[in-house]
Write an enzyme that holds these catalytic residues in place. Structure first.
Site, PDB file in Angstrom:
ATOM      1  CG  ASP A 139      79.859  39.516 -15.660  1.00  0.00           C
ATOM      2  OD1 ASP A 139      78.928  39.218 -14.899  1.00  0.00           O
ATOM      3  OD2 ASP A 139      79.685  40.154 -16.700  1.00  0.00           O
ATOM      4  CD  GLU A 199      78.634  48.608 -14.995  1.00  0.00           C
ATOM      5  OE1 GLU A 199      79.282  49.331 -15.777  1.00  0.00           O
ATOM      6  OE2 GLU A 199      78.243  47.470 -15.303  1.00  0.00           O
TER       7      GLU A 199
END
Ligand code: NAG
Ligand code: NAG
Length: 824
Positions: free
Chosen positions: A564, A794
């Protein structure tokens, strides 16, 4: 993972608007004379004819291009056995987005599952009813403790003061996937038991529902006054019954709902709308009940219910058995309920424990019961989180005016996160494949098969799979569309590399047949990457999908790379090229060459490409910075950018304009070598750096340097001295891959250290030493965070080691188990 997905810039691909009409202006002239004799009229006729034909051809051609994005790849299908042909895998916990629910591997499956609430704590709007895994529910913990991906599972859920043990056991028999029983036990937490003054009431709802595609019917079974369950029949399941019995604890009251739900994504809403207050006698307490039959009258006949739920309210402790029995199971000896169930479950648990040790050998490596419990939970959430989805993605190509539907297809896949990302992600799945294939190779081959059936005729696979209404309901509309210019790291090549290295001897005929069918699809996939993601300089590659026009982002994101907001060249252009993608393509070619060899195909061109890209001279020429001594991206870049709030115009209403990026120094073409982090490591992470390269020594030193990316908890994604370390990308987008510790990349790093420690060369010992340290750091932190918070996360904070991002995240974070068992 990509949390903030945005529509991709459409302007970044050089499009080959290929037209096949070439017109030659000058005529060459043997026919000149006869031309002159042609009458003017027929001359014009010809011209018009040509134009019409030209338009028709080009319309036809455009139409052809328009349909390519959603035309399936034309070859043998990967999935050759599905649905009831694989009866042992028919039923499963294939709705990972739910706390506890089941469906079948059938495009039009009946779904069934649990909701619960504590009547005392139910708030208006249904707040307090648990159904889908929602972070907002704030549960202290939930997840599978054991799950073998086939026949049973044990889950623990902690909701406030209460512990829920939910488990299931399957039993094969008959022609429709057999029976199963699910058990839900609710009790107070052990440490609260002594202080128990009252037994709080709990309402458990068990439901079944059909979506509009499912052919069949469901209804309640009534025995005298008591509701006992649900019965029905569908095309996939034949006839069946679901019986509810209280294994222990007293049922205070029961009620039901039989109605038409507007869709599988609105089951909880349907329940909420039907809750009523009822009183047995004027003196009795008022209770929250389901409304009973709520069927709209369609003409004279009542509509058939597609949603039937039974609510049992009891006092804690309470144990409910839900017994599903298949009508075609004629040879059933006894019902899987009560003590019979307890025994069956214990048998499965013992078998699981043994198989787990046989596979990962953690006891042998000196791990204690608590640590093994953690590892079992991590694996179990990976395989227990496998879902079965059916539906169509929305995709768009340059040639389609609007997004169009992909073909309707199933996907059998693990998911990154049951709460936040309960659907398939292409690059995550390649990482998941390490763990899943280690546990069950055939399960992984089945998953790979499903994914590669989603390949279109161009050789493209959409990277995020949002199939079916349940999946769609979890994602904002604007993030749904997938573009066929955009890639995602082809991590399945890594999974295959692992399988070929590790299970070469276990590739039975059936497994080889799967690889045979896979081969042409891998070729197409490779060709798609090798052409559409090509860079402007020979041997280079470039991620598409960066937005060159935005002034919102500090550094335009590269969602396609999977990383990202990891900083790349500040000003995206068509001349930039990316080191991570270069490495992915090299590994893809190499794996394909090895597979070709195994399958006795001609893999010469893959060998050639692999050799060409693995050649460190080429890689170094393109990507090594002599100045900074590290591998880097190349592009149009300046470090001098920052976010600034524009001055509002005088007398403007809007005093609070969004921050925009300002560029303080002009960018120039250069290596992006002031940035150091995961991307710089790729030649090492994918084992492309020659074992005796001096650069390997440099990488190892930098990797171990606490001022750069080394921490006690694993490698941080971006070094502390990189210009964008922990910087926001816009005022609304916090840093994501700009310092946080991610386990997928750490897994690759440990795996590479292990590789270099076991490969001849001057850096063996250094690699071995760092290998031990890094491996221990990651395991210790992920594990201690799990014990502390109840979850795998995560990502992890690089200063404190604390879990961050979403949870539970038992996608690639579960690779910690691979580190514990040293499987690489
Ligand atoms: C539930 O289970 C308990 C104990 O196992 C039993 O005493 C009771 O009668 C059962 N039935 C109901 C409706 O509570
Ligand atoms: C990949 O692309 C390069 C450059 O365009 C080409 O030379 C090479 O042959 C291709 N590799 C394969 C296996 O097609």
């Amino acid at each position: 993972m990509a949390r903030q997905r945005r529509l991709q810039g459409q302007s970044d691909t050089k499009l080959d608007k290929g037209t096949n009409s070439s017109s030659s202006n000058g005529s060459n002239s043997t026919n000149n004379k006869s031309m002159k004799t042609t009458s003017l009229l027929s001359y014009w006729k010809q011209i018009i004819g040509c134009i019409v034909l030209g338009i028709a051809v080009s319309l036809g051609y455009m139409g052809y291009l328009e349909t390519r994005v959603n035309t399936p790849f034309d070859d043998k299908k990967m999935v050759v056995r599905s649905g009831l042909e694989v009866s042992e895998q028919f039923w499963g916990s294939y709705r990972p987005g739910l706390y506890f629910g089941f469906k079948t591997r059938d495009p039009a499956s009946l779904v069934t599952g649990l909701m619960w609430y504590f009547p005392k704590r139910l708030r208006p709007g249904g707040d307090g009813i648990r159904h889908w895994c929602e972070q907002g529910d704030g549960l202290e913990k939930y997840g599978w403790l054991q799950h073998d991906g086939h026949s049973f599972g044990v889950q623990q859920i902690i909701d406030g003061a209460h512990v829920f043990d939910t488990s299931f056991v399957k039993r094969l028999g008959g022609a429709h996937g057999g029976d199963w029983t699910a058990r839900i036990s609710v009790d107070l937490k052990p440490n609260l038991k002594d202080s128990r003054t009252q037994n709080e009431e709990i309402s458990l709802l068990w439901y079944t529902a059909l979506d509009e595609e499912t052919k069949g019917h469901i209804s309640l079974t009534n025995s005298a006054t008591k509701l006992t369950g649900i019965k029905g029949a569908t095309s996939g399941l034949g006839e069946f019954t679901i019986k509810l019995t209280n294994h222990s604890g007293v049922v205070l009251h029961e009620s039901y709902l039989s109605t038409v739900a507007p869709g599988l994504h609105l089951l909880k809403e349907t329940v909420v709308a039907s809750l009523r207050l009822a009183q047995d006698k004027p003196t009795a307490p008022r209770r929250i009940v389901l409304a009973g039959e709520l069927l709209p009258e369609a003409g004279i006949e009542k509509a058939e219910p597609n949603f039937v739920a039974i609510q049992l309210t009891g006092k804690v402790p309470f144990t409910l058995d839900v017994v599903f029995e298949s009508g075609s199971f004629g040879t059933r000896q006894d019902t899987l309920v009560g003590e019979t169930y307890t025994k069956a479950l214990a048998w499965h648990q013992a078998r699981f424990t043994q198989r787990f040790e046989d596979t990962f050998g953690l006891q042998k490596r000196g791990y204690g019961p608590k640590e093994i419990g953690f590892a079992q939970a991590a694996l179990s959430n990976m395989v227990g989180g496998i879902g079965y989805f059916f539906g169509t993605s929305k995709v768009q190509s340059f040639y389609t005016k609007e997004p169009v539907h992909y073909w309707r297809a199933p996907l059998y896949t693990a998911v990154p996160s049951r709460s936040f990302f309960p659907r398939g992600f292409l690059w995550d799945e390649g990482f998941h494949g390490f763990l899943i294939s280690t546990w069950d190779l055939d399960l992984e081959l089945d998953i790979i098969s499903h994914w590669f059936d989603l390949m279109n005729v161009e050789g493209w696979i959409p990277r995020e799979q949002i199939l079916g209404v349940e999946a769609l309901a979890k994602i904002p509309e604007e993030f749904v569309v997938q573009r066929n210019t955009n890639a995602n790291p082809p991590t399945f090549f890594l999974t295959l590399q692992y399988i070929l290295r590790k299970y070469y001897d276990k590739l039975s005929e059936g497994r080889l047949a799967t690889l045979e069918r896979l081969y042409p699809r891998l070729q197409a996939w490779f060709a798609w990457f090798n052409t559409t993601q090509k860079g402007s300089v020979p041997g280079s590659y470039r991620w598409r999908g960066r937005d060159p026009l935005t002034n919102r982002e500090l550094n335009p994101k590269t969602l396609t790379s999977g990383l990202d907001d990891y900083p790349r060249a500040s000003h995206p252009t068509e001349n930039e090229y990316h080191i991570d993608l270069y490495c992915w393509i090299a590994i893809a070619a190499d794996t394909l060459a090895k597979l070709a060899n195994l399958l006795d195909r001609d893999g010469y061109k893959y060998e050639q490409t692999a050799e060409y890209l693995k050649d460190n001279v080429l890689m170094d020429n393109l990507h090594w910075s002599n100045y900074a001594s590290r591998y880097s991206d190349y592009g149009y870049h300046t470090d001098s950018v920052k976010l600034k709030r524009p001055k509002p115009l005088p007398r403007s209403q809007n005093q609070n304009l969004e921050m925009i990026r300002v560029t303080l120094k002009n960018p120039e073409y250069r290596l992006v070598d002031s940035t150091f982090g995961y991307v710089s490591l790729f030649p090492f992470l994918l084992q492309l750096v020659d074992p005796d390269s001096l650069k390997l020594g440099q990488i190892l030193d930098d990797l171990r340097n606490p001022d750069l990316i080394w921490t006690k908890y694993g490698l941080r994604s971006l070094s502390k001295n990189s210009p964008l370390y922990m910087k926001r990308n816009t005022e609304h987008d916090p840093p994501y891959w700009r310092g946080q510790i991610w386990i997928n990349i750490n897994f690759l790093a440990v795996r590479s250290l292990h590789y270099y420690a076991n490969t001849e060369g001057p850096y063996r010992e250094k690699s071995e030493k760092i290998y031990q340290e890094l491996r221990a750091n990651i395991i210790n932190n992920v594990m201690s965070q799990y014990f502390k918070t109840g979850y795998l996360w995560e990502q992890y904070n690089d200063e404190t080691g604390e879990g961050s991002g979403c949870r539970p995240f038992t996608g690639w974070t579960a690779l910690t188990v691979m580190l514990m068992g040293e499987h690489y």
